[in-house]
Write an enzyme that holds these catalytic residues in place. Structure first.
Site, mmCIF file in Angstrom:
data_model
loop_
_atom_site.group_PDB
_atom_site.id
_atom_site.type_symbol
_atom_site.label_atom_id
_atom_site.label_comp_id
_atom_site.label_asym_id
_atom_site.label_seq_id
_atom_site.Cartn_x
_atom_site.Cartn_y
_atom_site.Cartn_z
ATOM 1 N N GLY A 200 0.814 -1.325 0.119
ATOM 2 C CA GLY A 200 -0.077 -0.053 0.197
ATOM 3 C C GLY A 200 0.795 1.334 0.097
ATOM 4 C CB THR A 201 3.587 2.356 2.005
ATOM 5 O OG1 THR A 201 3.181 2.191 3.055
ATOM 6 C CG2 THR A 201 4.650 3.559 1.934
ATOM 7 C CB CYS B 89 4.253 4.911 19.011
ATOM 8 S SG CYS B 89 5.243 4.752 20.411
ATOM 9 C CG ASN C 96 -5.449 4.413 8.835
ATOM 10 O OD1 ASN C 96 -5.739 5.576 8.236
ATOM 11 N ND2 ASN C 96 -4.830 3.916 9.670
ATOM 12 C CG HIS D 223 -0.495 -6.684 4.735
ATOM 13 N ND1 HIS D 223 -0.739 -6.428 6.197
ATOM 14 C CD2 HIS D 223 -0.009 -5.676 4.029
ATOM 15 C CE1 HIS D 223 -0.316 -4.959 6.137
ATOM 16 N NE2 HIS D 223 -0.011 -4.415 5.066
ATOM 17 C CB THR E 36 11.955 -9.320 -11.668
ATOM 18 O OG1 THR E 36 13.155 -9.086 -12.589
ATOM 19 C CG2 THR E 36 11.632 -10.801 -12.126
#
Length: 393
Positions: free
Chosen positions: A69-70, A327, A154, A204, A240
């Site tokens: 996602g990032t 954090c 989120n 994930h 790849t």
């Protein structure tokens, strides 16, 4: 057995995805090679792309596999911004407050190093984008490169009015990117129907492997690539391609489509969490939209408690949840999402995010609700002690 209620952070890989992954790892061949082994790898890769595309309501050619996602957010936001500077300067990016740090850090990097101008669009008390503020910003400026926003927050789980946002921007010819990482597998996603220029997801979060995601890039959208090399995917992303991970992603994507089409199981478990928390801790406050929220998300603040204390106490009791707060450098900070929703620093610190997923059972919910009252009582005492000045020296 430990109870896992942090599916918004990552969800366990589906057994069938693990099986498909390990089988695919045994095959050899670079999908870009023209010999039979390479073409075999390409075939399974493209079949996986078709499955992922179907789950997102887009064409296979529009699916660009990424590392997660990032990267997908970075490629969309930076790539669209750079591409929009080609004919005349359009430095302005409209960004909703309370975004994931993948977006926040990306736009701040563009501001610092590329000269982007960031305009933050406020959220209301439920975490919904203030549409009037977005419309006013679009009307006020002719130098807007793009709009970017979370499909679903989120942390607090609020669902945003995607089509309304895209339609507003389209009236001014401004492309829109949405980070749908949290929404994927929870609500139906039809990319084609939204009119979005780009959309980011990650495997994930839906039972696929860590390390692969996708940027859905409209056929009509142009981005400048982040990674240069062989141009394997539409000259947008070089490198790849990971065929085994794509195969496992496809298995998870099929499951995600089914879950999004019928969210009733997630909703039932989520509502058990919400009702149980309210009964066990009447002072707890549900945050986020009460109706237009992710079916698997329950987010509460607990007055007088530190979220980190609650998290550690629950973890000691064998229950994994999240604070949903950042954090940095070992110093807990109040959630920027809750602050954007109008909470003060003390209110925002006492947050817990409880998220259910495909492996969640009623027994898991029972275990959490059983451990919560003592954790709140102990965290409240710890919070009170921290607020009372020490006597003497």
């Amino acid at each position: 057995m430990p109870v896992y209620l942090d599916h918004a952070a990552t969800t366990p890989m589906l057994p069938e995805a693990i099986s498909a992954y390990t089988e695919a790892l045994g095959a050899v061949g670079n999908p870009s090679s023209i010999h039979s082994a390479g073409q075999g790898a390409k075939r399974v890769l493209e079949e996986a792309r078709e499955t992922v595309a179907f789950s997102l309501g887009c064409d296979p050619i529009e699916v660009v596999f990424t590392s997660g996602g990032t990267e997908s957010v970075n490629l969309a936001v930076k790539g669209l911004w750079w591409a929009r500077q080609s004919k005349r300067p359009r430095p302005r990016i409209l960004v909703a407050q309370g975004e994931h740090h993948a977006t926040v850090d990306t736009v701040e990097w563009l501001e610092r190093y590329e000269g982007a101008v960031i305009e933050w669009i406020p959220l209301d008390a439920e975490g919904t984008i203030e549409i009037e503020a977005l419309a006013a910003a679009l009307e006020a400026h002719d130098d807007i490169a793009l709009v970017t926003f979370l499909w679903a927050n989120n942390e607090v789980g609020t669902l945003e009015p995607v089509r309304e946002i895209v339609a507003l921007a389209a009236a001014f010819g401004v492309p829109v990117h949405s980070d749908a990482v949290a929404a994927y597998g929870q609500v139906p996603i039809d990319f084609r129907a939204t009119g979005l220029a780009a959309l980011s997801v990650s495997a994930h979060k839906v039972g696929g492997p860590i390390g692969i995601g996708a940027l859905v890039l409209s056929r009509t959208a142009t981005v400048v690539p982040l990674i240069h090399g062989g141009g394997q995917q539409r000259q947008v992303r070089s490198g790849t391609q990971d065929a085994p991970a794509a195969v496992a992603f496809a298995v998870a994507a099929r499951s995600a489509s089914a879950s999004a089409a019928d969210p009733s199981r997630y909703q039932r478990l989520r509502d058990r969490v919400i009702d149980g928390v309210r009964a066990a801790v009447p002072s707890a406050v549900l945050r986020g939209a009460p109706v237009d929220r992710l079916p698997g998300n329950a987010h509460f603040t607990f007055p007088g408690c530190e979220g980190d204390s609650l998290l550690f106490l629950l973890d000691a009791a064998g229950v994994s949840v999240s604070t949903g707060s950042a954090c940095q450098a070992g110093i807990p900070e109040a959630s920027h999402v809750l602050l954007a929703m109008g909470l003060d620093d003390d209110e925002a610190r006492g947050a817990l995010r409880i998220t259910v997923g495909h492996s969640t059972t009623d027994a898991d919910v029972d275990a959490f609700l059983g451990a919560l009252p003592e954790a709140v009582a102990r965290a409240s005492r710890a919070g009170l002690s921290a607020r009372v000045p020490a006597l003497g020296h």
